[in-house]
Write a protein that holds these residues in place. Structure first.
Motif, PDB file in Angstrom:
ATOM      1  N   GLU A 189       8.844   8.835  -8.970  1.00  7.84           N
ATOM      2  CA  GLU A 189       8.599   8.474  -7.581  1.00  7.84           C
ATOM      3  C   GLU A 189       7.148   8.015  -7.434  1.00  7.84           C
ATOM      4  O   GLU A 189       6.225   8.665  -7.914  1.00  7.84           O
ATOM      5  N   LEU A 190       6.976   6.894  -6.790  1.00  6.55           N
ATOM      6  CA  LEU A 190       5.642   6.349  -6.579  1.00  6.55           C
ATOM      7  C   LEU A 190       4.964   7.049  -5.401  1.00  6.55           C
ATOM      8  O   LEU A 190       5.608   7.374  -4.411  1.00  6.55           O
ATOM      9  N   ALA A 191       3.681   7.247  -5.542  1.00  9.56           N
ATOM     10  CA  ALA A 191       2.906   7.784  -4.426  1.00  9.56           C
ATOM     11  C   ALA A 191       2.840   6.720  -3.328  1.00  9.56           C
ATOM     12  O   ALA A 191       2.900   5.521  -3.616  1.00  9.56           O
ATOM     13  N   PRO A 192       2.724   7.134  -2.080  1.00  9.63           N
ATOM     14  CA  PRO A 192       2.605   6.137  -1.003  1.00  9.63           C
ATOM     15  C   PRO A 192       1.383   5.247  -1.209  1.00  9.63           C
ATOM     16  O   PRO A 192       0.362   5.684  -1.725  1.00  9.63           O
ATOM     17  N   LEU A 193       1.503   3.999  -0.826  1.00 13.72           N
ATOM     18  CA  LEU A 193       0.390   3.048  -0.848  1.00 13.72           C
ATOM     19  C   LEU A 193      -0.474   3.351   0.372  1.00 13.72           C
ATOM     20  O   LEU A 193      -0.001   3.304   1.511  1.00 13.72           O
ATOM     21  N   ARG A 194      -1.740   3.698   0.140  1.00 13.93           N
ATOM     22  CA  ARG A 194      -2.642   4.114   1.219  1.00 13.93           C
ATOM     23  C   ARG A 194      -3.406   2.915   1.760  1.00 13.93           C
ATOM     24  O   ARG A 194      -4.175   2.296   1.047  1.00 13.93           O
ATOM     25  N   LEU A 195      -3.172   2.600   3.043  1.00 17.10           N
ATOM     26  CA  LEU A 195      -3.819   1.465   3.697  1.00 17.10           C
ATOM     27  C   LEU A 195      -4.857   1.976   4.686  1.00 17.10           C
ATOM     28  O   LEU A 195      -4.512   2.631   5.663  1.00 17.10           O
ATOM     29  N   LEU A 196      -6.118   1.672   4.424  1.00 17.35           N
ATOM     30  CA  LEU A 196      -7.218   2.081   5.293  1.00 17.35           C
ATOM     31  C   LEU A 196      -7.484   0.971   6.299  1.00 17.35           C
ATOM     32  O   LEU A 196      -7.702  -0.178   5.917  1.00 17.35           O
ATOM     33  N   GLY A 197      -7.436   1.299   7.577  1.00 18.80           N
ATOM     34  CA  GLY A 197      -7.683   0.294   8.607  1.00 18.80           C
ATOM     35  C   GLY A 197      -7.823   0.919   9.984  1.00 18.80           C
ATOM     36  O   GLY A 197      -8.122   2.101  10.114  1.00 18.80           O
ATOM     37  N   THR A 198      -7.570   0.108  10.994  1.00 19.55           N
ATOM     38  CA  THR A 198      -7.697   0.548  12.384  1.00 19.55           C
ATOM     39  C   THR A 198      -6.364   0.390  13.109  1.00 19.55           C
ATOM     40  O   THR A 198      -5.432  -0.230  12.592  1.00 19.55           O
ATOM     41  N   SER A 199      -6.304   0.916  14.309  1.00 20.82           N
ATOM     42  CA  SER A 199      -5.073   0.844  15.099  1.00 20.82           C
ATOM     43  C   SER A 199      -4.725  -0.583  15.507  1.00 20.82           C
ATOM     44  O   SER A 199      -3.603  -0.844  15.934  1.00 20.82           O
ATOM     45  N   VAL A 200      -5.657  -1.504  15.350  1.00 20.55           N
ATOM     46  CA  VAL A 200      -5.402  -2.900  15.702  1.00 20.55           C
ATOM     47  C   VAL A 200      -4.264  -3.469  14.846  1.00 20.55           C
ATOM     48  O   VAL A 200      -3.395  -4.176  15.346  1.00 20.55           O
ATOM     49  N   THR A 201      -4.248  -3.145  13.570  1.00 17.73           N
ATOM     50  CA  THR A 201      -3.224  -3.696  12.671  1.00 17.73           C
ATOM     51  C   THR A 201      -2.259  -2.642  12.143  1.00 17.73           C
ATOM     52  O   THR A 201      -1.216  -2.992  11.611  1.00 17.73           O
ATOM     53  N   GLN A 202      -2.595  -1.379  12.283  1.00 16.10           N
ATOM     54  CA  GLN A 202      -1.714  -0.338  11.758  1.00 16.10           C
ATOM     55  C   GLN A 202      -0.724   0.085  12.832  1.00 16.10           C
ATOM     56  O   GLN A 202      -0.913   1.078  13.534  1.00 16.10           O
ATOM     57  N   ALA A 222     -15.808   4.195  11.346  1.00 16.52           N
ATOM     58  CA  ALA A 222     -15.377   5.229  10.402  1.00 16.52           C
ATOM     59  C   ALA A 222     -14.623   4.615   9.223  1.00 16.52           C
ATOM     60  O   ALA A 222     -14.805   5.033   8.074  1.00 16.52           O
ATOM     61  N   ALA A 223     -13.799   3.608   9.490  1.00 13.63           N
ATOM     62  CA  ALA A 223     -13.076   2.935   8.405  1.00 13.63           C
ATOM     63  C   ALA A 223     -14.059   2.204   7.498  1.00 13.63           C
ATOM     64  O   ALA A 223     -13.923   2.233   6.269  1.00 13.63           O
ATOM     65  N   GLN A 224     -15.035   1.567   8.095  1.00 15.32           N
ATOM     66  CA  GLN A 224     -16.053   0.870   7.310  1.00 15.32           C
ATOM     67  C   GLN A 224     -16.830   1.853   6.430  1.00 15.32           C
ATOM     68  O   GLN A 224     -17.051   1.604   5.244  1.00 15.32           O
ATOM     69  N   ARG A 225     -17.227   2.965   6.996  1.00 17.75           N
ATOM     70  CA  ARG A 225     -17.977   3.990   6.256  1.00 17.75           C
ATOM     71  C   ARG A 225     -17.129   4.527   5.090  1.00 17.75           C
ATOM     72  O   ARG A 225     -17.592   4.645   3.966  1.00 17.75           O
ATOM     73  N   ARG A 226     -15.866   4.833   5.369  1.00 13.06           N
ATOM     74  CA  ARG A 226     -14.987   5.348   4.308  1.00 13.06           C
ATOM     75  C   ARG A 226     -14.745   4.280   3.253  1.00 13.06           C
ATOM     76  O   ARG A 226     -14.707   4.585   2.060  1.00 13.06           O
TER      77      ARG A 226
END
Length: 132
Positions: free
Chosen positions: A17-30, A55-59
């Motif tokens: 089983e593959l781990a979920p693909l983690r997408l870092l972003g904002t509520s604008v596109t998520q 916060a997304a930019q910092r992370r």
């Protein structure tokens, strides 16, 4: 066991089983509806890591192992790219790249159209690196 017998033995199938693909972003596109449709189309689980822009930019800059895909505004790349946290996607690997209109590529809808209001993605730091 003879070599002939050994060659006829097949390895058992392994279904990891593959781990979920983690997408870092904002509520604008998520958007949850987009996530559900993408998971159904792709057959993989997605994990939206939704933060505010700063916060997304910092992370993105400081915790590169905490995400797989960085989805932010193109001008954020000027700040995150120099940290070494990101890598480009080879356009040749993107199926149907030619079907994407010119607006996100050049800031225009076509070669004779006026430049759209807002930023031009060709002017960001990363674009200049990739071009040169």
């Amino acid at each position: 066991m003879t070599s002939a017998a050994a060659s006829t033995l097949a390895a058992p199938p392994v279904h990891k089983e593959l781990a979920p693909l983690r997408l870092l972003g904002t509520s604008v596109t998520q958007v949850e509806a987009v996530k559900s449709a993408a998971e159904a189309d792709l057959g993989i689980a997605l994990d939206f890591v939704t933060l505010d822009g700063a916060a997304a930019q910092r992370r993105g800059a400081l915790q590169p192992r905490s995400f797989d895909v960085y989805d932010q505004w193109f001008h954020d790349l000027d700040l995150v790219w120099p940290t070494g946290s990101l890598q480009p996607i080879e356009i040749a690997r993107l199926h149907r790249w030619e079907d994407i209109n010119e607006l996100p590529k050049t800031g225009r809808l076509g070669p004779d159209a006026r430049r759209a209001a807002g930023g031009d993605p060709r002017n960001c730091f990363m674009s200049s690196l990739m071009a040169g």
